[in-house]
Design an enzyme around this catalytic site. Sequence first.
Site, short mmCIF file in Angstrom:
data_model
loop_
_atom_site.label_atom_id
_atom_site.label_comp_id
_atom_site.label_asym_id
_atom_site.label_seq_id
_atom_site.Cartn_x
_atom_site.Cartn_y
_atom_site.Cartn_z
N ASP A 162 0.84 -1.20 0.00
CA ASP A 162 0.00 0.00 0.00
C ASP A 162 0.89 1.25 0.00
O ASP A 162 2.07 1.19 0.34
CB ASP A 162 -0.88 -0.06 1.27
CG ASP A 162 -1.75 1.16 1.43
OD1 ASP A 162 -2.32 1.64 0.43
OD2 ASP A 162 -1.86 1.64 2.59
N ASP A 210 -0.32 5.06 1.06
CA ASP A 210 -0.56 5.99 2.17
C ASP A 210 -0.44 5.29 3.53
O ASP A 210 -1.15 4.32 3.81
CB ASP A 210 -1.94 6.65 2.05
CG ASP A 210 -2.10 7.33 0.70
OD1 ASP A 210 -1.10 7.91 0.21
OD2 ASP A 210 -3.20 7.28 0.13
N ASP A 253 -1.97 -0.58 5.87
CA ASP A 253 -2.22 -0.05 7.22
C ASP A 253 -3.71 -0.02 7.55
O ASP A 253 -4.09 0.37 8.65
CB ASP A 253 -1.62 1.35 7.38
CG ASP A 253 -2.25 2.37 6.46
OD1 ASP A 253 -2.65 1.98 5.34
OD2 ASP A 253 -2.34 3.54 6.84
MG LIG Z 1 -2.95 3.13 3.56
#
Ligand SMILES: [Mg+2]
Length: 151
Positions: free
Chosen positions: A13, A15, A119
Amino acid sequence: MIVKNNKEIIYIDMDGVLVDFTSALKKIEKSVKDKFTDRLDEIPGLFSLMTPMPGAVNAFNQLAAIYDVYILSTAPWENASAWSDKLAWVKNYLGEKAYKRLILSHHKNLCHGKYLIDDRTKNGAEKFSGKLLLFGSDEFPNWKSILEHLL
Ligand SMILES: [Mg+2]
């Protein structure tokens, strides 16, 4: 086991994992932030201002040497520049090893592989068919812990 070129597939991922999302907010004027309250990710050009998370570029390079690595991120539907900003970010910070390896999707579960480093569990991450390594969790608080698990 899904293999390509005998290497296991890993998705990473952007961000909050490769990219420090909050680093861009410090560079945005207050008047702009006030205008985009509750939807800061829709500020035009925001994603071009972000810097990497600590250790992220090094970790990407180490993983790319062993695994079949792709960047799997979601760009805000209402922020057209985010889509091109993310491509520019990948070219700028990850370079040749990331060539044509950027996937932007709201349905991460449709990508199949061994690992997803993310996340959050949104945009299909929760339904990913491989193993989700939850970045920022107690088990994987940072890149060091991810690399210890994968290398
Ligand atoms: Mg993320």
